[in-house]
Design a protein around this motif. Structure first.
Motif, PDB file in Angstrom:
ATOM      1  N   GLU A 150       1.040  -1.315   0.054  1.00  0.00           N
ATOM      2  CA  GLU A 150       0.407   0.119   0.324  1.00  0.00           C
ATOM      3  C   GLU A 150       0.641   1.125  -0.130  1.00  0.00           C
ATOM      4  O   GLU A 150       1.857   1.418   0.504  1.00  0.00           O
ATOM      5  N   GLY A 151       0.815   2.366  -0.487  1.00  0.00           N
ATOM      6  CA  GLY A 151       1.395   3.939  -0.924  1.00  0.00           C
ATOM      7  C   GLY A 151       2.603   3.500  -1.755  1.00  0.00           C
ATOM      8  O   GLY A 151       2.857   4.740  -2.372  1.00  0.00           O
ATOM      9  N   ARG A 152       2.533   1.930  -2.724  1.00  0.00           N
ATOM     10  CA  ARG A 152       3.619   2.305  -3.175  1.00  0.00           C
ATOM     11  C   ARG A 152       2.872   2.246  -5.168  1.00  0.00           C
ATOM     12  O   ARG A 152       1.392   2.285  -5.304  1.00  0.00           O
ATOM     13  N   PRO A 153       3.564   3.271  -6.003  1.00  0.00           N
ATOM     14  CA  PRO A 153       3.393   3.116  -7.373  1.00  0.00           C
ATOM     15  C   PRO A 153       2.801   2.055  -7.662  1.00  0.00           C
ATOM     16  O   PRO A 153       3.922   1.004  -7.715  1.00  0.00           O
ATOM     17  N   TYR A 154       1.442   1.700  -8.488  1.00  0.00           N
ATOM     18  CA  TYR A 154       0.907   0.712  -9.777  1.00  0.00           C
ATOM     19  C   TYR A 154       2.003  -0.040 -10.056  1.00  0.00           C
ATOM     20  O   TYR A 154       2.442  -1.494 -10.451  1.00  0.00           O
ATOM     21  N   ARG A 155       2.763   0.811 -10.781  1.00  0.00           N
ATOM     22  CA  ARG A 155       4.155  -0.238 -11.578  1.00  0.00           C
ATOM     23  C   ARG A 155       4.785  -0.398 -11.120  1.00  0.00           C
ATOM     24  O   ARG A 155       5.756  -1.490 -11.963  1.00  0.00           O
ATOM     25  N   GLU A 156       5.068  -0.508  -9.786  1.00  0.00           N
ATOM     26  CA  GLU A 156       5.980  -1.150  -8.803  1.00  0.00           C
ATOM     27  C   GLU A 156       6.004  -2.247  -9.172  1.00  0.00           C
ATOM     28  O   GLU A 156       6.529  -3.514  -7.921  1.00  0.00           O
ATOM     29  N   MET A 157       4.120  -2.544  -8.404  1.00  0.00           N
ATOM     30  CA  MET A 157       3.757  -4.668  -7.948  1.00  0.00           C
ATOM     31  C   MET A 157       4.092  -5.173  -8.817  1.00  0.00           C
ATOM     32  O   MET A 157       4.320  -6.233  -8.018  1.00  0.00           O
ATOM     33  N   CYS A 207      -2.352  -4.861 -13.958  1.00  0.00           N
ATOM     34  CA  CYS A 207      -1.789  -3.605 -14.387  1.00  0.00           C
ATOM     35  C   CYS A 207      -2.041  -2.999 -15.735  1.00  0.00           C
ATOM     36  O   CYS A 207      -3.027  -2.053 -15.889  1.00  0.00           O
ATOM     37  N   ASP A 208      -1.912  -4.546 -16.935  1.00  0.00           N
ATOM     38  CA  ASP A 208      -2.758  -3.777 -18.230  1.00  0.00           C
ATOM     39  C   ASP A 208      -3.923  -3.593 -17.471  1.00  0.00           C
ATOM     40  O   ASP A 208      -5.147  -2.538 -18.265  1.00  0.00           O
TER      41      ASP A 208
END
Length: 457
Positions: free
Chosen positions: A47-54, A77-78
């Protein structure tokens, strides 16, 4: 007096767990529980991280199946981007997913389960391991190492490294396939298919020897869930959800992965850090189902490749009636069929003229506030569900792991095996090894499955 037998650690699995057997005064088994004892908390610290890091973050959930998390995360992410990735990118992702399936299934069968199958459940535990297999059948051990090497090499050729590759990205993949890399992977296919077919033929000779285990290793009637193609065939990367009951009736079909919450709920118990997913229309804990290779073959109308289709037909002959194969012992059989299917599919995809197309990525920013990605990991259906805020930061995560889906079934399985083999008045190591062995049938990945929520026990 009543007493408890604790099997700790459970051996030849990924992660840390124990099994407890509660015995009555008579020595009979009253209850059995499978405890995941490690807590990690990926859903919260993402939580709190940019979604592209997931994709990179969640791939670190495990060192054995990072590719599976990489793919499901990128599919989520897509969905956040609201894009359809280019066809070539999908084909390349499929190849990597099949490479992951080959190496993981090979690890499970050759390294973790073959010692029991080759040396016997009651053999000396000092020798009942991969080193004992090397001494007893050197060629089988070499084949296992080689097959896993081929699967990992495919991941490395595509992604740049064998573990935690970052080549799969939101919108597609980062680099196009070159002719040199295509030829390198194609060159491995004859050897890989030879090993896979030889191992499959060898295992078929072993199956009749384990009739008793097949009758007691997790045969409790359950439902089976997996992805299938729109035609109802075997699927690992994309597709729609299908659920069959223990009699082979389809109870849910062609369910879009986005609608998974309509059919799947999650519960927790105070003795494990693993969630207990269940089929919502029946409720908890009666809504028990299984995922993974056994479920996928039970649900598939066909595989879609030549030799795998023959093997699928032979798989269904394991049971006299026309219903699903219910014994969890036959997860081993299903893995070998899937290895063949994966290798045949890799070869077919690599020979596709479009596989070298440089158009491999759709680019966009976050266009949705919620994204869901579902694929088939080697151990079963893997679900990533994300919510983001207006800045593209993760506000909520739910990960439903393949091993988690099997949690209710694994607990039922150890109780059934303990009832059949454990004599509390004269406990022998081989009895307890059989209890562990039913867990190995599922090939659990416990680092992945540590996702309890609510009040921690």
């Amino acid at each position: 007096m009543s007493r408890t037998i604790s099997i700790e650690p459970v051996t030849r699995i990924e992660g840390h767990a124990r099994i407890t057997l509660q015995l009555a005064e008579t020595g009979e088994v009253e209850d059995a529980n499978f405890h995941l004892t490690q807590f990690r908390g990926f859903e919260k610290f993402c939580e709190g991280r940019p979604y592209r890091e997931m994709p990179a973050l969640t791939a670190r959930t495990c060192g054995i199946c990072p590719v599976s998390h990489l793919l499901s995360s990128n599919k989520a992410c897509d969905d956040l981007l609201a894009v359809t990735i280019p066809p070539t990118a999908e084909k390349l992702r499929r190849i990597m997913n099949f490479g992951q399936l080959v190496q993981s299934h090979a690890l499970s069968f050759f390294h973790l389960s073959s010692p029991d199958l080759l040396l016997g459940w009651d053999s000396d535990p000092v020798k009942r391991n991969i080193f004992g297999v090397m001494q007893t059948d050197p060629q089988l051990a070499k084949n296992g190492i080689r097959l896993r090497q081929i699967g990992q090499s495919i991941i490395e050729i595509l992604g740049g490294k064998k573990i935690h590759p970052t080549w799969v990205v939101p919108g597609g993949v980062s680099d196009a396939l070159t002719e040199e890399k295509r030829q390198a992977m194609l060159a491995m296919m004859p050897d890989a298919l030879r090993i896979a077919k030889e191992t499959y033929a060898f295992f078929k000779t072993l199956v009749p020897k384990f009739k008793d285990e097949a009758e007691h290793f997790g045969t409790k009637p359950t439902m089976f869930m997996s992805l299938v193609t729109p035609k109802g065939n075997l699927e690992h990367y994309d597709g729609l959800l299908r659920i069959k009951d223990a009699q082979g009736r389809i109870v849910e079909d062609m369910v879009p992965p986005r609608d998974y919450q309509r059919i799947i709920g999650e519960a927790v118990e105070d003795y494990s850090y693993m969630k207990f997913p269940y089929y919502k229309p029946i409720g908890y804990p009666k809504g028990i189902y299984r995922v993974g290779p056994l479920a996928r073959l039970n649900n598939a109308d066909a595989c879609g490749t030549p030799f795998a289709d023959v093997a699928l037909a032979e798989f269904h002959m394991l049971q006299e009636d026309s219903g699903p194969i219910t014994s969890s012992f036959h997860y081993h059989y299903a893995r070998l069929v899937e290895i063949i299917f994966a290798l045949e599919s890799i070869e077919r995809l690599l020979k596709d003229p479009d596989i070298l197309n440089p158009r491999i990525r759709a680019r966009a920013r976050g266009n949705r506030s919620e994204g869901i990605g579902v694929s088939e990991a080697p151990r079963g259906t893997l679900m990533h569900h994300y919510k983001i805020d207006d800045h593209g930061l993760i506000s909520w995560v739910d990960l439903i792991i393949a091993t988690g889906h099997n949690n209710l079934a694994m607990n039922a399985g150890i109780k059934q095996v303990a009832d059949a083999y454990v004599d509390g008045n004269d406990v022998k190591e081989g009895m307890l090894n059989r209890v562990e062995a039913v867990i190995r049938c599922y090939d659990p990945c416990l680092s992945c499955a540590s996702h309890a929520f609510g009040q921690m026990p």
